[in-house]
Design a protein around this motif. Structure first.
Motif, PDB file in Angstrom:
ATOM      1  N   ASP A 157       2.731  -1.872  -3.749  1.00  0.00           N
ATOM      2  CA  ASP A 157       2.025  -2.230  -4.977  1.00  0.00           C
ATOM      3  C   ASP A 157       2.959  -2.838  -6.029  1.00  0.00           C
ATOM      4  OD1 ASP A 157      -0.506  -1.521  -4.156  1.00  0.00           O
ATOM      5  OD2 ASP A 157      -0.379   0.525  -4.929  1.00  0.00           O
ATOM      6  N   ARG A 160      -5.212   1.624  -0.394  1.00  0.00           N
ATOM      7  CA  ARG A 160      -4.145   2.423  -0.992  1.00  0.00           C
ATOM      8  C   ARG A 160      -4.668   3.521  -1.905  1.00  0.00           C
ATOM      9  NH1 ARG A 160      -0.953  -3.166  -1.967  1.00  0.00           N
ATOM     10  NH2 ARG A 160      -0.238  -3.427   0.179  1.00  0.00           N
ATOM     11  N   ARG A 161      -5.763   3.280  -2.590  1.00  0.00           N
ATOM     12  CA  ARG A 161      -6.326   4.322  -3.448  1.00  0.00           C
ATOM     13  C   ARG A 161      -6.727   5.538  -2.625  1.00  0.00           C
ATOM     14  NH1 ARG A 161     -10.857   6.424  -4.296  1.00  0.00           N
ATOM     15  NH2 ARG A 161     -11.920   4.944  -2.925  1.00  0.00           N
ATOM     16  N   ASP A 187       5.395  -1.213  -7.577  1.00  0.00           N
ATOM     17  CA  ASP A 187       5.902  -0.200  -8.509  1.00  0.00           C
ATOM     18  C   ASP A 187       7.195   0.369  -7.942  1.00  0.00           C
ATOM     19  OD1 ASP A 187       6.306   1.755 -10.381  1.00  0.00           O
ATOM     20  OD2 ASP A 187       4.219   2.422 -10.424  1.00  0.00           O
ATOM     21  N   HIS A 214       3.581   2.774  -3.122  1.00  0.00           N
ATOM     22  CA  HIS A 214       3.987   2.272  -4.437  1.00  0.00           C
ATOM     23  C   HIS A 214       4.896   1.053  -4.305  1.00  0.00           C
ATOM     24  CE1 HIS A 214       2.927   6.411  -6.205  1.00  0.00           C
ATOM     25  NE2 HIS A 214       2.017   5.534  -6.580  1.00  0.00           N
TER      26      HIS A 214
END
Length: 278
Positions: free
Chosen positions: A232, A195-196, A234, A229
């Motif tokens: 993750d 994901r980064r 978020d 997101h």
């Protein structure tokens, strides 16, 4: 930005169609399509191409209308237009536009989920583009092949084609295709769980899409960012990003508007549920 004399060209086109000035209508219509389509102004491009076609068959007008129809969720009429354009381009030996049309026929099949059929058209287009030295078209086709492989679940193969396309887009200064390529690479990394790396590529694509007014492309990128997101956890950030997506979809009458709105509501529900758990 749209050229300041855009409105004058629209009027010239209208008068040429009304007066039966076929050559002027086709030339002006082609120029208008080149401005409108990359900026997601599909309804206007469709209307101009349709008006041009009242004066008789024209490959460029069929091509532009096919693009507008595909982008607004009308795949079968788009295929019909592209097939008409393909026949006309082949008849006059216009190999560059023949390859571009083959690409777009592939795009329609890819959108319908027929990845193998799409790959067949892309593979027909690629050697033609290399033969005529169209590096921009080559980069677009490499992207399309990557998309088809991604749809077949072969992410590593997809990434290989995208990585071939990226330096070509920079070599020729094709910023719009560079944004698409960055977005596609980011999407693959997201699917691979990195994901980064995914966010890095997606955030590099956004300012380029904005630079060219590609609201449909920007919406796709924001959607991909939102899904990362969401994964993750978020959820608040994902909701804000999906709200951008839906707003952009409305602006361009994007065929994914209903699905994207449903996703926004789903993530809003997930966010509300997460608050009740505390």
């Amino acid at each position: 930005m749209v050229p300041i004399n855009f409105g004058r060209h629209v009027e010239v086109h209208r008068l040429a169609v009304a007066g039966g000035e076929t050559r002027i209508a086709r030339a002006t219509g082609k120029g208008l399509g080149q401005v409108l389509l990359p900026r997601s102004r599909f309804a206007e491009a469709h209307a101009i191409a349709t008006a041009t076609l009242t004066l008789g068959p024209d490959a460029g007008a069929f091509y532009d209308r096919g693009w507008a129809r595909r982008a607004t969720g009308r795949p079968q009429p788009a295929l019909d237009d592209y097939q008409q354009a393909l026949h006309l381009y082949q008849r006059v030996g216009d190999h560059g536009n023949e390859a571009a049309t083959l690409n777009n026929i592939g795009n329609v099949h890819n959108g319908l989920g027929d990845r193998r059929q799409a790959l067949d058209y892309y593979q027909q287009a690629l050697p033609i583009l290399r033969e005529v030295g169209d590096r921009t078209g080559e980069a677009v086709t490499l992207n399309n092949i990557g998309l088809a492989h991604d749809g077949l679940g072969d992410r590593q193969q997809a990434l290989d084609y995208y990585q071939q396309a990226l330096p070509i887009t920079r070599e020729v200064g094709d910023r719009a295709t560079e944004a698409t390529t960055l977005n596609n690479i980011g999407s693959v990394y997201g699917g691979l769980g990195d994901r980064r790396q995914a966010l890095d590529y997606l955030h590099r694509a956004l300012p380029i899409s904005r630079e060219f007014g590609d609201r449909a492309g920007e919406a796709v990128t924001w959607y991909n960012i939102a899904m990362i997101h969401r994964a993750d956890g978020d959820l608040a950030l994902a909701v804000a990003e999906l709200e951008r997506v839906v707003d952009l979809d409305r602006q361009v009458e994007h065929p994914d508007l209903a699905d994207d709105t449903a996703m926004l509501e789903q993530v809003r529900h997930e966010l509300a549920q997460s608050h009740t758990e505390f």
